[in-house]
Design an enzyme around this catalytic site. Sequence first.
Site, PDB file in Angstrom:
ATOM      1  N   ASN A 217       2.602 -13.888  -7.168  1.00 33.53           N
ATOM      2  CA  ASN A 217       1.575 -13.106  -7.881  1.00 33.53           C
ATOM      3  C   ASN A 217       0.929 -13.927  -8.997  1.00 33.53           C
ATOM      4  OD1 ASN A 217       3.550 -13.089  -9.872  1.00 33.53           O
ATOM      5  ND2 ASN A 217       3.077 -11.014 -10.525  1.00 33.53           N
TER       6      ASN A 217
ATOM      7  N   ASP B 150       6.627 -10.550 -10.739  1.00 34.64           N
ATOM      8  CA  ASP B 150       6.965  -9.135 -10.506  1.00 34.64           C
ATOM      9  C   ASP B 150       8.477  -8.931 -10.615  1.00 34.64           C
ATOM     10  OD1 ASP B 150       4.434  -8.069 -10.091  1.00 34.64           O
ATOM     11  OD2 ASP B 150       4.447  -8.451  -7.932  1.00 34.64           O
TER      12      ASP B 150
ATOM     13  N   LYS C 165      -0.868 -11.842  -1.426  1.00 36.05           N
ATOM     14  CA  LYS C 165       0.369 -12.361  -2.031  1.00 36.05           C
ATOM     15  C   LYS C 165       1.162 -13.254  -1.075  1.00 36.05           C
ATOM     16  CE  LYS C 165       1.337  -8.943  -5.594  1.00 36.05           C
ATOM     17  NZ  LYS C 165       2.309  -8.029  -6.187  1.00 36.05           N
TER      18      LYS C 165
ATOM     19  N   GLY D 254      10.998   1.555   0.528  1.00 42.07           N
ATOM     20  CA  GLY D 254       9.904   0.667   0.915  1.00 42.07           C
ATOM     21  C   GLY D 254      10.426  -0.712   1.268  1.00 42.07           C
ATOM     22  N   ALA D 255       9.578  -1.470   1.993  1.00 49.21           N
ATOM     23  CA  ALA D 255       9.988  -2.816   2.413  1.00 49.21           C
ATOM     24  C   ALA D 255       8.795  -3.756   2.395  1.00 49.21           C
ATOM     25  CB  ALA D 255      10.607  -2.751   3.815  1.00 49.21           C
TER      26      ALA D 255
ATOM     27  N   SER E 111      -5.535  -5.459 -14.690  1.00 50.12           N
ATOM     28  CA  SER E 111      -5.211  -6.815 -15.181  1.00 50.12           C
ATOM     29  C   SER E 111      -6.231  -7.350 -16.183  1.00 50.12           C
ATOM     30  CB  SER E 111      -5.039  -7.777 -14.007  1.00 50.12           C
ATOM     31  OG  SER E 111      -3.896  -7.413 -13.286  1.00 50.12           O
TER      32      SER E 111
ATOM     33  N   SER F 196      -8.452  -2.567 -10.884  1.00 49.17           N
ATOM     34  CA  SER F 196      -7.346  -3.342 -11.463  1.00 49.17           C
ATOM     35  C   SER F 196      -7.294  -3.214 -12.982  1.00 49.17           C
ATOM     36  CB  SER F 196      -7.498  -4.820 -11.100  1.00 49.17           C
ATOM     37  OG  SER F 196      -6.543  -5.569 -11.818  1.00 49.17           O
TER      38      SER F 196
ATOM     39  N   TYR G  58       2.332   3.612 -11.294  1.00 43.66           N
ATOM     40  CA  TYR G  58       2.096   3.892 -12.720  1.00 43.66           C
ATOM     41  C   TYR G  58       0.816   4.701 -12.955  1.00 43.66           C
ATOM     42  CZ  TYR G  58      -0.505  -0.351 -11.746  1.00 43.66           C
ATOM     43  OH  TYR G  58      -1.326  -1.270 -11.157  1.00 43.66           O
TER      44      TYR G  58
ATOM     45  N   LEU H 215       7.709   2.549  -9.196  1.00 41.36           N
ATOM     46  CA  LEU H 215       6.795   1.426  -9.458  1.00 41.36           C
ATOM     47  C   LEU H 215       5.357   1.896  -9.656  1.00 41.36           C
ATOM     48  CD1 LEU H 215       9.045  -0.576  -8.956  1.00 41.36           C
ATOM     49  CD2 LEU H 215       7.596  -1.781  -7.342  1.00 41.36           C
TER      50      LEU H 215
HETATM   51  P1  NAP Z   1       2.860  -2.956   0.467  1.00 42.31           P
HETATM   52  O1  NAP Z   1       3.201  -4.397   0.574  1.00 42.31           O
HETATM   53  O2  NAP Z   1       1.693  -2.402   1.216  1.00 42.31           O
HETATM   54  O3  NAP Z   1       4.185  -2.140   0.901  1.00 42.31           O
HETATM   55  C1  NAP Z   1       4.246  -0.750   0.886  1.00 42.31           C
HETATM   56  C2  NAP Z   1       5.576  -0.272   1.479  1.00 42.31           C
HETATM   57  O4  NAP Z   1       5.601   1.156   1.351  1.00 42.31           O
HETATM   58  C3  NAP Z   1       5.745  -0.590   2.956  1.00 42.31           C
HETATM   59  O5  NAP Z   1       7.113  -0.792   3.235  1.00 42.31           O
HETATM   60  C4  NAP Z   1       5.262   0.711   3.616  1.00 42.31           C
HETATM   61  O6  NAP Z   1       5.828   0.960   4.862  1.00 42.31           O
HETATM   62  C5  NAP Z   1       5.777   1.740   2.647  1.00 42.31           C
HETATM   63  N1  NAP Z   1       5.026   2.982   2.735  1.00 42.31           N
HETATM   64  C6  NAP Z   1       3.687   3.144   2.579  1.00 42.31           C
HETATM   65  N2  NAP Z   1       3.359   4.430   2.724  1.00 42.31           N
HETATM   66  C7  NAP Z   1       4.510   5.103   2.982  1.00 42.31           C
HETATM   67  C8  NAP Z   1       4.833   6.474   3.236  1.00 42.31           C
HETATM   68  N3  NAP Z   1       3.893   7.412   3.244  1.00 42.31           N
HETATM   69  N4  NAP Z   1       6.120   6.786   3.469  1.00 42.31           N
HETATM   70  C9  NAP Z   1       7.071   5.845   3.459  1.00 42.31           C
HETATM   71  N5  NAP Z   1       6.851   4.529   3.233  1.00 42.31           N
HETATM   72  C10 NAP Z   1       5.579   4.175   2.985  1.00 42.31           C
HETATM   73  O7  NAP Z   1       2.614  -2.541  -1.044  1.00 42.31           O
HETATM   74  P2  NAP Z   1       3.334  -3.173  -2.336  1.00 42.31           P
HETATM   75  O8  NAP Z   1       2.558  -4.327  -2.837  1.00 42.31           O
HETATM   76  O9  NAP Z   1       4.759  -3.365  -1.994  1.00 42.31           O
HETATM   77  O10 NAP Z   1       3.126  -2.003  -3.430  1.00 42.31           O
HETATM   78  C11 NAP Z   1       3.843  -0.783  -3.342  1.00 42.31           C
HETATM   79  C12 NAP Z   1       3.568   0.054  -4.591  1.00 42.31           C
HETATM   80  O11 NAP Z   1       4.109  -0.597  -5.731  1.00 42.31           O
HETATM   81  C13 NAP Z   1       2.064   0.247  -4.893  1.00 42.31           C
HETATM   82  O12 NAP Z   1       1.852   1.560  -5.337  1.00 42.31           O
HETATM   83  C14 NAP Z   1       1.792  -0.717  -6.032  1.00 42.31           C
HETATM   84  O13 NAP Z   1       0.751  -0.283  -6.893  1.00 42.31           O
HETATM   85  C15 NAP Z   1       3.139  -0.673  -6.757  1.00 42.31           C
HETATM   86  N6  NAP Z   1       3.378  -1.887  -7.547  1.00 42.31           N
HETATM   87  C16 NAP Z   1       3.575  -1.734  -8.887  1.00 42.31           C
HETATM   88  C17 NAP Z   1       3.822  -2.849  -9.664  1.00 42.31           C
HETATM   89  C18 NAP Z   1       4.034  -2.675 -11.146  1.00 42.31           C
HETATM   90  O14 NAP Z   1       3.887  -3.657 -11.888  1.00 42.31           O
HETATM   91  N7  NAP Z   1       4.401  -1.495 -11.600  1.00 42.31           N
HETATM   92  C19 NAP Z   1       3.864  -4.128  -9.087  1.00 42.31           C
HETATM   93  C20 NAP Z   1       3.667  -4.245  -7.703  1.00 42.31           C
HETATM   94  C21 NAP Z   1       3.423  -3.105  -6.950  1.00 42.31           C
HETATM   95  P3  NAP Z   1       5.059   0.593   6.240  1.00 42.31           P
HETATM   96  O15 NAP Z   1       5.219  -0.887   6.370  1.00 42.31           O
HETATM   97  O16 NAP Z   1       5.761   1.378   7.253  1.00 42.31           O
HETATM   98  O17 NAP Z   1       3.608   0.985   6.037  1.00 42.31           O
END
Ligand code: NAP
Length: 272
Positions: free
Chosen positions: A89, A104, A68, A126-127, A16, A14, A217, A215
């Site tokens: 968060n 976020d 979360k 994504g979802a 953070s 992390s 980084y 998203l």
């Molecule tokens: P999450 O809750 O696990 O959700 C991930 C999503 O991506 C789900 O819908 C998942 O689908 C989909 N996914 C995963 N692998 C995939 C693939 N190979 N092909 C297509 N879809 C795929 O994760 P999250 O918390 O939303 O985080 C997602 C990303 O955002 C991470 O990389 C995280 O580091 C980043 N993020 C960045 C920030 C920032 O401040 N920049 C903040 C939050 C998150 P399934 O349900 O089908 O697995």
Amino acid sequence: MMRLGLLGFPLEHSLSPVLHEAALQTAGLQGSYSLHPVRPGNTGALGNLVNCVRSGELTGLNVTIPHKQAVLPLLDVLTPSAERIGAVNTIYSRGRQVIGDNTDAPGFLADLERFAPGPASALVLGAGGAAAAVAYALWASNCRVTLAARRVEEAGQLARRFPGTKVVSMDVEELARTDAEVIVNATPVGMFPNVDENAWPDHLPFPVGAAIYDLVYNPAETRLVRTARAAGLRAITGLGMLVEQAVLAFEIWTGYTVPRAVLLRALTQGTL
Ligand code: NAP
């Protein structure tokens, strides 16, 4: 004395602590930012940490994957945005009440405002939790949102939180039809160590003139961002969002607004 921390699992990588320790130093506040790794399903440990916030033993906590959503039933109050998103968060207390917020969403919007202000339409890949925060932020600012997901049923449940939001599958044929002004990658595709993965199909042209917001980084230039730039489009990673959500959480806990440049510098001098 500000006792801040992060609840999630795993937490070794992390960023953070770097952000919030720089924030404490800049604000001239005494305090610490500690890591609280809690394995999924350990509700007892989650409850204990929430109670530490309630009693004032901890000033506040950030919450990350996988807690979360799991932490929601343990909180006394959710801000309206956290309730609509269905994830928090940032937690803190007022009186004896523990409040859950989601920085976020405004963090994403603040960064998007600088990059591609006021889009009329967006496609969110994504979802999951991050997609929920992004979709909420866009929807609440009157942008037409479409979610692209490999599990369309799950995405449909999320879309119902934001009336008017559409869902498509992540097939190339569906993606090829989009004319969104902004495409947001809210999947972990392309994140270290899988840096050769691209969240957008390699041979599919991007919509003309679209702005691409990834998203992810880490790495500093993801494959998605690289291919979009090579196609002549504007594209950025989520580093700015990471900083903005931290600025907002720190402001909630301490009342102090840290300049984003200070936190960006802390990150670039640190691990990234
Ligand atoms: P999450 O809750 O696990 O959700 C991930 C999503 O991506 C789900 O819908 C998942 O689908 C989909 N996914 C995963 N692998 C995939 C693939 N190979 N092909 C297509 N879809 C795929 O994760 P999250 O918390 O939303 O985080 C997602 C990303 O955002 C991470 O990389 C995280 O580091 C980043 N993020 C960045 C920030 C920032 O401040 N920049 C903040 C939050 C998150 P399934 O349900 O089908 O697995």
